[in-house]
Structures are given as structure tokens and as C-alpha cells.
Design an enzyme around this catalytic site. Structure first.
Site, PDB file in Angstrom:
ATOM      1  N   LYS A   1      -3.135  39.668  52.711  1.00  0.00           N
ATOM      2  CA  LYS A   1      -4.131  39.892  53.765  1.00  0.00           C
ATOM      3  C   LYS A   1      -4.138  41.373  54.178  1.00  0.00           C
ATOM      4  CE  LYS A   1      -3.674  35.153  55.520  1.00  0.00           C
ATOM      5  NZ  LYS A   1      -3.370  34.305  56.728  1.00  0.00           N
TER       6      LYS A   1
ATOM      7  N   TYR B   1     -12.376  29.989  54.639  1.00  0.00           N
ATOM      8  CA  TYR B   1     -11.682  29.303  55.735  1.00  0.00           C
ATOM      9  C   TYR B   1     -12.540  28.216  56.383  1.00  0.00           C
ATOM     10  CZ  TYR B   1      -7.540  32.353  55.848  1.00  0.00           C
ATOM     11  OH  TYR B   1      -6.358  33.006  55.546  1.00  0.00           O
TER      12      TYR B   1
ATOM     13  N   ASN C   1       0.033  36.898  59.389  1.00  0.00           N
ATOM     14  CA  ASN C   1       1.119  36.343  58.571  1.00  0.00           C
ATOM     15  C   ASN C   1       1.082  36.769  57.101  1.00  0.00           C
ATOM     16  OD1 ASN C   1      -0.977  34.723  57.749  1.00  0.00           O
ATOM     17  ND2 ASN C   1      -0.083  32.800  58.469  1.00  0.00           N
TER      18      ASN C   1
ATOM     19  N   HIS D   1      -1.819  34.569  52.056  1.00  0.00           N
ATOM     20  CA  HIS D   1      -2.483  33.268  51.963  1.00  0.00           C
ATOM     21  C   HIS D   1      -2.167  32.681  50.597  1.00  0.00           C
ATOM     22  CE1 HIS D   1      -5.549  30.132  51.881  1.00  0.00           C
ATOM     23  NE2 HIS D   1      -5.706  30.490  50.620  1.00  0.00           N
TER      24      HIS D   1
ATOM     25  N   GLU E   1     -10.948  27.704  46.006  1.00  0.00           N
ATOM     26  CA  GLU E   1     -10.712  29.102  46.405  1.00  0.00           C
ATOM     27  C   GLU E   1     -10.802  30.052  45.207  1.00  0.00           C
ATOM     28  OE1 GLU E   1      -7.015  28.895  48.593  1.00  0.00           O
ATOM     29  OE2 GLU E   1      -7.930  27.632  50.142  1.00  0.00           O
TER      30      GLU E   1
HETATM   31  P1  DAT Z   1      -1.875  28.572  55.891  1.00  0.00           P
HETATM   32  O1  DAT Z   1      -2.361  30.008  55.866  1.00  0.00           O
HETATM   33  O2  DAT Z   1      -0.369  28.500  55.890  1.00  0.00           O
HETATM   34  O3  DAT Z   1      -2.520  27.715  54.842  1.00  0.00           O
HETATM   35  P2  DAT Z   1      -3.620  27.269  57.834  1.00  0.00           P
HETATM   36  O4  DAT Z   1      -4.503  26.877  56.696  1.00  0.00           O
HETATM   37  O5  DAT Z   1      -3.223  26.181  58.791  1.00  0.00           O
HETATM   38  O6  DAT Z   1      -2.286  27.976  57.319  1.00  0.00           O
HETATM   39  O7  DAT Z   1      -4.326  28.401  58.697  1.00  0.00           O
HETATM   40  C1  DAT Z   1      -5.010  29.443  58.045  1.00  0.00           C
HETATM   41  C2  DAT Z   1      -4.711  30.733  58.755  1.00  0.00           C
HETATM   42  O8  DAT Z   1      -5.277  30.687  60.062  1.00  0.00           O
HETATM   43  C3  DAT Z   1      -3.230  31.014  58.984  1.00  0.00           C
HETATM   44  O9  DAT Z   1      -2.634  31.636  57.872  1.00  0.00           O
HETATM   45  C4  DAT Z   1      -3.269  31.909  60.164  1.00  0.00           C
HETATM   46  C5  DAT Z   1      -4.437  31.391  60.967  1.00  0.00           C
HETATM   47  N1  DAT Z   1      -3.997  30.434  62.002  1.00  0.00           N
HETATM   48  C6  DAT Z   1      -3.571  29.165  61.815  1.00  0.00           C
HETATM   49  N2  DAT Z   1      -3.238  28.595  62.972  1.00  0.00           N
HETATM   50  C7  DAT Z   1      -3.449  29.538  63.920  1.00  0.00           C
HETATM   51  C8  DAT Z   1      -3.307  29.579  65.340  1.00  0.00           C
HETATM   52  N3  DAT Z   1      -2.850  28.518  66.022  1.00  0.00           N
HETATM   53  N4  DAT Z   1      -3.619  30.730  65.980  1.00  0.00           N
HETATM   54  C9  DAT Z   1      -4.062  31.811  65.302  1.00  0.00           C
HETATM   55  N5  DAT Z   1      -4.245  31.834  63.972  1.00  0.00           N
HETATM   56  C10 DAT Z   1      -3.939  30.722  63.298  1.00  0.00           C
HETATM   57 MG    MG Z   2      -4.399  26.939  54.653  1.00  0.00          MG
END
Ligand code: DAT
Ligand code: MG
Length: 149
Positions: free
Chosen positions: A9, A49, A112, A115, A126
Site C-alpha cells: 500500500k 474494496y 497496515n 493487502h 482481484e
Molecule cells: P484485510 O486487509 O486483512 O483483508 P479487511 O478486508 O477486513 O482486512 O479490510 C480491508 C482494509 O480496510 C484493511 O486492510 C484496513 C481497512 N480496515 C479494516 N477494518 C478497519 C477499521 N475498523 N478501521 C479502519 N480501517 C479498517
Molecule cells: Mg480483505
């Protein structure tokens, strides 16, 4: 061999972590079959997303992911989807184990660093969003004879 979509990212690019992240993936034995740096468009970010479209963090997530260059790749190998998710660590870096990318390099869930696709269906979706078939390479790594029994 299974394929997965992986992204460093914009925070990972800004912090100079691209090489280290790719190195972890390569050294594990997984094979890079596509690689690009670009600024993802808002439309592509929203599509990528889309499962989170109704969540309160969605606008911030799209704004962040389009805020600067990111590195997109397709990674192939045995159980590539599960293996890269494990290398990345838990979504919230506070819960990510040391030794994982998020566990070593991040603190905030919205920053974080990486991805990776979370299922075969997500990986297919994706990869198709980010790469044309013609951009995905097909080759053998010379160490595959040692990596796989
Ligand atoms: P991952 O990236 O581990 O697949 P995810 O699909 O649940 O996780 O979420 C996608 C991204 O969205 C994640 O990397 C960071 C952001 N995100 C997830 N939960 C969040 C939250 N509670 N607050 C802010 N950003 C969040
Ligand atoms: Mg995800």
C-alpha cells in the site's frame, strides 16, 4: 499453482518497505508472476474494496489507497493465498504476530502496509481487476526442484 493478488500500500512505498516485503515473499519460495507500481484510480480502488462499501471506514480507505503509488503483484505457489495472508499478519497490526509484515512494521489498522487476497474467489477477482492476462508471466523458478518434493 495457486495465485494471489498482493499489494504494498502507499504507506509501505513511502516508508521504503517494498524491497523487504517482496523479499519475504520470494524467500519463502513464492514466485512473482506479475509486478507493477502505479497510483490506483478511485474507480479501481472502489471495485477492489467493494465488499467494504457500506463500512464507515470505506471513504478513508479509498482515499488512502489512491493517495500515492502502490505496488501490485501476482504471487504464485503452493497455498499462495493462505501463505501470504500469514506473512502479512492480522488485519489490525496491534494483533499481528511479530515476524509478520504488519506485526513488524505497522500499528494502525488503516495504515497496515500490505493487502493480500483472502480466498480463491477474491484472488481471481482481484487479479482480474489489477492485471490483464498478458501481464501475468509463466515461468519456472530454478529452485522449484528444491522447494517442492
Ligand atoms: P484485510 O486487509 O486483512 O483483508 P479487511 O478486508 O477486513 O482486512 O479490510 C480491508 C482494509 O480496510 C484493511 O486492510 C484496513 C481497512 N480496515 C479494516 N477494518 C478497519 C477499521 N475498523 N478501521 C479502519 N480501517 C479498517
Ligand atoms: Mg480483505
Amino acid at each position: 499453482m495457486e495465485q494471489t493478488y498482493v499489494m504494498v500500500k502507499p504507506d509501505g512505498v513511502q516508508r521504503g518497505l517494498v524491497g523487504e516485503i517482496i523479499s519475504k515473499i520470494e524467500k519463502r519460495g513464492l514466485k512473482l508472476v506479475a509486478l507493477r507500481m502505479n497510483v490506483i484510480s478511485e474507480a479501481t480502488a472502489k471495485e477492489h474494496y467493494s465488499e467494504h462499501a457500506a463500512k464507515p471506514f470505506f471513504p478513508g480507505l479509498v482515499g488512502f489507497i489512491t493517495s500515492g503509488p502502490s505496488v501490485s503483484m501476482v504471487v504464485a505457489g503452493k497455498d499462495a493465498i493462505r501463505v501470504v495472508r500469514a506473512i502479512n499478519g492480522a488485519t489490525n497490526p496491534v494483533d499481528a504476530a511479530p515476524g509478520t509484515i504488519r506485526g513488524d512494521f505497522a500499528l494502525d489498522v488503516g495504515r497496515n502496509v500490505v493487502h493480500a487476497s483472502d480466498s480463491p474467489e477474491a484472488a481471481a477477482r482481484e487479479i482480474a481487476i489489477h492485471f490483464k492476462d498478458s501481464e501475468i508471466g509463466n515461468y519456472s523458478r530454478i529452485d522449484e526442484v528444491c522447494l517442492y518434493e
